[in-house]
Design a protein around this motif. Structure first.
Motif, PDB file in Angstrom:
ATOM      1  N   THR A   1       1.312  -1.237  -0.354  1.00 19.52           N
ATOM      2  CA  THR A   1      -0.536  -0.096  -0.370  1.00 19.52           C
ATOM      3  C   THR A   1       0.796   1.587   0.390  1.00 19.52           C
ATOM      4  OG1 THR A   1      -1.895  -1.197   1.437  1.00 19.52           O
ATOM      5  CG2 THR A   1      -1.619   0.933   0.784  1.00 19.52           C
ATOM      6  N   VAL A   2       0.440   2.421  -0.736  1.00 17.83           N
ATOM      7  CA  VAL A   2       1.160   3.662  -1.341  1.00 17.83           C
ATOM      8  C   VAL A   2      -0.068   5.007  -0.270  1.00 17.83           C
ATOM      9  CG1 VAL A   2       1.782   5.280  -2.124  1.00 17.83           C
ATOM     10  CG2 VAL A   2       1.559   2.687  -3.121  1.00 17.83           C
ATOM     11  N   PHE A   3       1.387   5.816   0.558  1.00 16.06           N
ATOM     12  CA  PHE A   3       1.267   6.826   1.559  1.00 16.06           C
ATOM     13  C   PHE A   3       1.165   8.096   1.173  1.00 16.06           C
ATOM     14  CE2 PHE A   3       0.546   2.873   3.831  1.00 16.06           C
ATOM     15  CZ  PHE A   3      -0.821   3.124   4.510  1.00 16.06           C
ATOM     16  N   PRO A   4       0.748   8.435  -0.008  1.00 15.17           N
ATOM     17  CA  PRO A   4       1.362   9.999  -0.083  1.00 15.17           C
ATOM     18  C   PRO A   4       2.126  11.561   0.912  1.00 15.17           C
ATOM     19  CG  PRO A   4      -0.980   9.533  -1.339  1.00 15.17           C
ATOM     20  CD  PRO A   4      -0.909   8.905  -0.058  1.00 15.17           C
ATOM     21  N   LEU A   5       3.108  11.443   0.570  1.00 15.40           N
ATOM     22  CA  LEU A   5       3.773  12.114   1.847  1.00 15.40           C
ATOM     23  C   LEU A   5       3.524  13.771   0.675  1.00 15.40           C
ATOM     24  CD1 LEU A   5       6.221   9.974   2.807  1.00 15.40           C
ATOM     25  CD2 LEU A   5       3.902   9.638   4.042  1.00 15.40           C
ATOM     26  N   LYS A   6       3.981  14.815   2.059  1.00 17.04           N
ATOM     27  CA  LYS A   6       3.983  15.874   1.004  1.00 17.04           C
ATOM     28  C   LYS A   6       5.200  16.561   0.430  1.00 17.04           C
ATOM     29  CE  LYS A   6       0.680  18.347   4.051  1.00 17.04           C
ATOM     30  NZ  LYS A   6      -0.068  19.113   4.879  1.00 17.04           N
ATOM     31  N   ILE A   7       5.240  17.363  -0.077  1.00 15.58           N
ATOM     32  CA  ILE A   7       6.832  17.354  -1.238  1.00 15.58           C
ATOM     33  C   ILE A   7       8.091  18.474  -0.010  1.00 15.58           C
ATOM     34  CG2 ILE A   7       5.741  17.086  -3.297  1.00 15.58           C
ATOM     35  CD1 ILE A   7       5.407  19.994  -3.621  1.00 15.58           C
ATOM     36  N   ALA A   8       8.814  18.983  -0.261  1.00 15.74           N
ATOM     37  CA  ALA A   8      10.063  19.395   0.499  1.00 15.74           C
ATOM     38  C   ALA A   8      10.261  20.734  -0.909  1.00 15.74           C
ATOM     39  CB  ALA A   8      11.113  18.757   0.635  1.00 15.74           C
ATOM     40  N   GLN A   9       9.698  21.764  -0.515  1.00 13.57           N
ATOM     41  CA  GLN A   9      10.189  22.987  -1.503  1.00 13.57           C
ATOM     42  C   GLN A   9      11.841  23.435  -1.595  1.00 13.57           C
ATOM     43  OE1 GLN A   9       7.405  24.112  -3.012  1.00 13.57           O
ATOM     44  NE2 GLN A   9       6.349  23.035  -1.744  1.00 13.57           N
TER      45      GLN A   9
END
Length: 500
Positions: free
Chosen positions: A150-158
């Motif tokens: 299962t895949v869990f999206p993570l918030k990106i780095a700027q």
């Protein structure tokens, strides 16, 4: 003598036509330079005179100057050597933001005679920014029933840098449950996803804390970290699903704050807490994106104001998370529609306040116009009053020259007040007016005239005699001959008394 005078206007017309041809040829080619950002103030860019085939000694007498949009002087020209130098340290991210390539356009203006050369300076990116997560901690609530893979999206780095200097990879601290993979977004940035390697057991380990690291492609690479806190919860077997995976909407840049941009909607087949959906801005940069979403309704509204000239579209990712921690996502593409909210700008390069009479096609002023709007909103028309003996002539892109249409006569009119009007083609049309005053300077183009057309013989002789005496008196005074001056003065008084 008369033949030479008659040929002078023709020769000047030929010179002016040749000048226009030179201006056209100058605008047809662009010299391009490139240098890294953050280069120190005073650094050498190029020998502009040499690259343009100009002699260094002709820069000063021809009134050479650098001209470009804006009041801040980023470049300076050493007219003694012909070298182009940096006026200050240039920051690519400040000047161009995410725009790539970052190109600064400028012109070399030679005023005497008038000639323009177009040049570009491209600022290349250096790795002067580290990746940064907007939050120090991410919270994931993962049901213990979730299957491996299962895949869990993570918030990106700027990362404010571009190209290879921006975020290129993500890593996760060593653990036995997860690994991280990086994928490319549509705008070229990479985002991380957390992948479950083996099943979770809440009774064995109810919580995990992992360190997510973002790495850029610099040499050496820069990095930034955040903490992923994972809470293992009871079974929730349905994740929210959006009714659309992609929303596209257009928003005028003058939309009022709090206006509705779009409404997104997701549903969850579970009941109770597990079926309750909360909406959040997910992959969006919440610092720079001027939007806010209602957690309950999914309404996306406008919060900091839009500006088409700054940003023309936004790519916003929305997450819908249920009470059990499962989430789905959709993408909202928001296109900012330009409105005519910028009046044209006029920048005066050269202004001649005094123009000699009887001279054909004299250059009175040279100026440029600009309008940051797009399409018809950015197209401009320049004009002056119709009842003036002056013409506006385009010389280069958005450059104009104000010249005399015909020789001026100071004795007829000694001063002209000229209003230059720049109007854009938007709706409604916006305009800018610039007023200048031109004085007509005098030349000796009028012969002396008698005050009356006929005289009696006595009066005529006395009048001519007076004229000759006055003329001799003037020349004698100018010659500083005091003896002759005294003689003519006494003779004049004697003659005047006898005549009377």
């Amino acid at each position: 003598m008369e033949t030479a005078l008659a040929k002078t206007p023709q020769k000047r017309q030929v010179i002016f036509l040749a000048l226009l041809l030179l201006l056209w040829e100058a605008g047809s080619e662009t010299i391009r330079y490139s240098m890294p950002e953050e280069t120190g103030s005073g650094s050498f860019v190029a020998n502009l005179a040499k690259d343009l085939g100009l002699r260094v000694g002709e820069l000063a007498p021809r009134g050479a100057r650098i001209h470009y949009k804006g009041n801040k002087q980023l470049l300076q020209l050493d007219i003694k050597t012909g070298s182009l130098l940096l006026s200050e340290k240039l920051d690519r991210e400040v000047l161009c933001g995410a725009t790539d390539p970052c190109i600064l356009q400028f012109q070399l203006l030679l005023e005497n005679p008038v000639q323009f050369f177009q040049a570009d300076l491209q600022l290349t990116d250096i790795n002067d920014h580290s990746p940064e997560f907007l939050e120090r901690e991410m919270l994931l609530k993962i049901p213990e029933s979730v299957q491996p893979g299962t895949v869990f999206p993570l918030k990106i780095a700027q990362d404010l840098d571009i190209g290879s200097n921006t975020v290129q990879n993500y890593t996760i601290s060593p653990n036995s449950y997860f690994h991280v993979v990086a994928h490319n977004r549509g705008d070229g940035r990479k985002y991380p996803e957390l992948v479950l390697d083996k099943a979770l057991d809440r009774e064995e380990q109810p919580e995990l804390s992992l360190t997510l690291t973002a790495l850029d492609g610099g040499a050496p690479p820069r990095s930034g970290t955040t903490t992923i806190r994972i809470e293992v919860v009871d079974i929730n077997d349905n994740a929210p699903e959006f009714l659309q995976s992609l929303y596209e909407v257009q928003v005028p840049e003058n939309s009022p704050l709090n206006s509705l941009v779009v409404r997104v909607s997701a549903r969850d087949l579970d009941a109770g807490t597990y079926g309750t959906v909360a909406y959040t801005l997910f992959q969006g940069d919440e610092v720079t994106q001027p939007f806010v979403i209602d957690e309950i309704t999914g309404d996306i509204r406008l919060k900091k104001a839009l500006d088409f000239e700054t940003t023309q579209y936004y790519n916003v990712e929305i997450a819908a998370t249920d009470g059990g921690g499962l989430s789905g996502k959709c993408t909202v593409i928001i296109q900012v529609v330009d409105v005519n909210d910028n009046a044209p700008e006029l920048t005066m390069s050269t202004l001649t306040s005094s123009t000699p009479e009887n001279s054909p096609e004299i250059v009175v002023a040279i100026f440029s116009v600009s309008d940051p709007d797009s399409g018809d909103n950015g197209k401009m028309v320049c004009s002056i009053q119709n009842d003036l003996p002056f013409l506006l002539k385009p010389t280069f892109k958005n450059f104009y020259t104000l010249v005399t249409e015909s020789p001026l006569d100071r004795e007829t009119r000694s001063e002209y007040n000229i209003t230059i009007t720049v109007t854009d083609m938007g709706t409604p049309r916006l305009k800018t007016e610039h007023n200048i005053t031109v004085l007509v300077s005098d030349v000796n183009d009028n012969a002396p005239a008698f005050t009356q057309t006929s005289y009696t013989s006595k009066n005529l002789i006395l009048t001519l005699f007076d004229y000759l005496l006055n003329l001799m008196w003037v020349h004698t005074v100018k010659g500083h001959n005091k003896a002759r001056c005294l003689f003519f003065q006494r003779y004049y008084y004697l003659h005047t008394s006898v005549g009377k």
